[in-house]
Design a protein around this motif. Structure first.
Motif, PDB file in Angstrom:
ATOM      1  N   MET A 171      60.265  45.487  18.400  1.00  0.00           N
ATOM      2  CA  MET A 171      60.632  44.192  18.967  1.00  0.00           C
ATOM      3  C   MET A 171      59.412  43.277  19.033  1.00  0.00           C
ATOM      4  O   MET A 171      58.307  43.726  19.339  1.00  0.00           O
ATOM      5  CB  MET A 171      61.216  44.372  20.382  1.00  0.00           C
ATOM      6  N   ILE A 172      59.624  41.978  18.752  1.00  0.00           N
ATOM      7  CA  ILE A 172      58.569  40.980  18.891  1.00  0.00           C
ATOM      8  C   ILE A 172      59.129  39.780  19.645  1.00  0.00           C
ATOM      9  O   ILE A 172      60.204  39.273  19.320  1.00  0.00           O
ATOM     10  CB  ILE A 172      58.025  40.511  17.523  1.00  0.00           C
ATOM     11  N   ILE A 173      58.405  39.341  20.654  1.00  0.00           N
ATOM     12  CA  ILE A 173      58.707  38.102  21.367  1.00  0.00           C
ATOM     13  C   ILE A 173      57.549  37.134  21.119  1.00  0.00           C
ATOM     14  O   ILE A 173      56.389  37.467  21.386  1.00  0.00           O
ATOM     15  CB  ILE A 173      58.866  38.331  22.884  1.00  0.00           C
ATOM     16  N   ASP A 174      57.867  35.972  20.582  1.00  0.00           N
ATOM     17  CA  ASP A 174      56.860  34.932  20.396  1.00  0.00           C
ATOM     18  C   ASP A 174      56.657  34.240  21.744  1.00  0.00           C
ATOM     19  O   ASP A 174      57.501  33.471  22.196  1.00  0.00           O
ATOM     20  CB  ASP A 174      57.346  33.937  19.339  1.00  0.00           C
ATOM     21  N   GLY A 175      55.539  34.520  22.366  1.00  0.00           N
ATOM     22  CA  GLY A 175      55.313  34.068  23.739  1.00  0.00           C
ATOM     23  C   GLY A 175      54.860  32.638  23.883  1.00  0.00           C
ATOM     24  O   GLY A 175      54.630  32.176  25.019  1.00  0.00           O
ATOM     25  N   HIS A 176      54.758  31.899  22.756  1.00  0.00           N
ATOM     26  CA  HIS A 176      54.286  30.519  22.892  1.00  0.00           C
ATOM     27  C   HIS A 176      54.590  29.724  21.629  1.00  0.00           C
ATOM     28  O   HIS A 176      53.968  29.924  20.588  1.00  0.00           O
ATOM     29  CB  HIS A 176      52.779  30.493  23.139  1.00  0.00           C
ATOM     30  N   GLN A 177      55.567  28.823  21.713  1.00  0.00           N
ATOM     31  CA  GLN A 177      55.819  27.899  20.608  1.00  0.00           C
ATOM     32  C   GLN A 177      56.485  26.642  21.151  1.00  0.00           C
ATOM     33  O   GLN A 177      56.778  26.541  22.336  1.00  0.00           O
ATOM     34  CB  GLN A 177      56.580  28.567  19.482  1.00  0.00           C
ATOM     35  N   HIS A 178      56.651  25.655  20.264  1.00  0.00           N
ATOM     36  CA  HIS A 178      57.085  24.330  20.696  1.00  0.00           C
ATOM     37  C   HIS A 178      58.216  23.794  19.824  1.00  0.00           C
ATOM     38  O   HIS A 178      58.338  24.161  18.647  1.00  0.00           O
ATOM     39  CB  HIS A 178      55.923  23.327  20.613  1.00  0.00           C
ATOM     40  N   PHE A 179      59.005  22.904  20.418  1.00  0.00           N
ATOM     41  CA  PHE A 179      59.981  22.108  19.681  1.00  0.00           C
ATOM     42  C   PHE A 179      59.792  20.654  20.072  1.00  0.00           C
ATOM     43  O   PHE A 179      59.454  20.350  21.221  1.00  0.00           O
ATOM     44  CB  PHE A 179      61.418  22.533  20.017  1.00  0.00           C
ATOM     45  N   TRP A 180      60.021  19.760  19.116  1.00  0.00           N
ATOM     46  CA  TRP A 180      60.027  18.342  19.466  1.00  0.00           C
ATOM     47  C   TRP A 180      60.758  17.521  18.406  1.00  0.00           C
ATOM     48  O   TRP A 180      60.883  17.917  17.256  1.00  0.00           O
ATOM     49  CB  TRP A 180      58.606  17.803  19.659  1.00  0.00           C
TER      50      TRP A 180
END
Length: 274
Positions: A1-10
Motif C-alpha cells: 500500500m502507498i499513501i501520497d501524504g502531500h499533493q495539491h489540486f487547483w
C-alpha cells in the motif's frame, strides 16, 4: 500500500496563483484529480492527502468537495484563519467533514515571528480539541521558530513539510541539519519526505544529491515519524511523478518491509487518522 501524504489540486487563476511565476510555466494550468489518477494507477498508489495551496476558505471548500467526489482523496489539509477571533467556529464547522484532517498556513511567506504571535498561537491551541493536525511549511531560517512553536503544544501533532526545504541546490546542509535535529527531538512532530526535487537544481539534479539530506532526516526522525509525499504537481517543475517516487523507493530499498510500509503508507494513515 502507498499513501501520497502531500499533493495539491487547483484551477489555475493568474491573480490568485501569482506565486507561479514565469519560471514555472509547466504548472500554469489546472491540476485536478483526473490528472493525477493515471500516475496513481500506474504506481499502485491507494490514496492521498490533498493539501491547501491557497489561503482561503474557498480553497478548503474546494478540496473537501473533491474529496466527496473522489474516494482516493483520503484526507484534506485545509486552511482556516488561525488568527481570527472566530477560529473555533471555523474549526467546529470543518470538523463535521470526515475528510478534514488538518490545517496549514503558508508560514514560509510570513516573517519568522508570525508563528509565535499571540493570535496565531491562540488558533493553534484550538486544533487539539478537534483532533486536527498542523502542517509546518517553513524555510530553514524559520526552523528555530518552528521548534519554539511545537514545544508550546506538546499534545498537538505537527508535521514538517518538505524536510524544512533545505538548500539542496546550493549544497548547504550544516545549519539546516542542526536545526532539524533539534526539532526532531520533540516527539510530537513528524516529517514529510517530500519536496526534494524542487529544492535542487531543476535541470541538473541527480539522485545522489539528495542522499546527505535524507540521511539526516532518517536518522533524526526514524521510520516511525516519516511520511512519503509527492508534492505533485509542484514537483513537475523538476521531475515527473515516477522519478519523485523512485527517489524515495530507492533510498528505502535497504530497509525492512515493515519500515518501508510505515514510510510509504502506515504513518500517514496513523497521523491523519485515515
Amino acid at each position: 500500500m502507498i499513501i501520497d501524504g502531500h499533493q495539491h489540486f487547483w484551477k489555475y487563476n493568474p491573480v490568485r496563483d501569482s506565486w507561479i511565476d514565469d519560471s514555472m510555466q509547466v504548472i500554469r494550468r489546472n491540476f485536478l484529480p483526473e490528472d493525477v489518477l493515471p500516475h496513481y494507477q500506474t504506481n499502485s498508489i491507494d490514496g492521498c492527502i490533498a493539501v491547501q495551496a491557497d489561503q482561503s476558505l474557498e480553497e478548503t471548500d474546494f478540496l473537501l468537495g473533491l474529496a466527496k467526489t473522489y474516494s482516493f482523496i483520503k484526507g484534506v489539509v485545509g486552511w482556516v484563519d488561525l488568527c481570527d477571533n472566530s477560529v473555533e467556529e471555523s474549526l467546529a464547522h470543518y470538523s463535521t467533514f470526515n475528510a478534514f484532517k488538518g490545517v496549514r498556513h503558508i508560514l514560509q511567506a510570513e516573517h519568522q515571528d508570525f508563528m509565535l504571535s499571540a493570535s496565531f498561537l491562540h488558533g493553534i491551541g484550538k486544533l487539539e480539541k478537534y483532533g486536527l493536525t498542523y502542517d509546518i511549511l517553513v524555510f530553514p531560517n524559520q526552523l528555530q521558530a518552528a521548534k519554539k512553536l511545537v514545544k508550546k503544544f506538546p499534545n498537538q501533532f505537527f508535521v514538517l513539510d518538505h524536510l524544512g526545504k533545505p538548500y539542496i541546490k546550493d549544497g548547504r546542509i550544516l545549519n539546516w541539519k542542526k536545526d532539524l535535529q533539534e526539532l526532531a527531538q520533540l516527539p510530537n512532530v513528524s516529517c514529510k519526505v517530500s519536496g526534494l526535487v524542487t529544492e535542487a537544481n531543476w535541470e541538473k539534479w541527480t539522485p545522489d544529491v539528495f542522499e546527505p539530506y535524507l540521511d539526516v532526516v532518517f536518522e533524526a526522525f526514524g521510520c516511525d515519524r516519516l511520511l512519503f509525499g509527492s508534492d505533485w504537481p509542484v514537483s513537475n517543475l523538476a521531475a515527473n511523478f515516477n522519478e519523485v517516487l523512485s527517489i524515495v523507493k530507492n533510498y528505502t530499498a535497504t530497509l525492512t518491509e515493515n519500515e518501508r510500509s510505515k514510510i510509504m503508507a502506515n504513518n500517514a494513515i496513523k497521523f491523519y487518522k485515515l
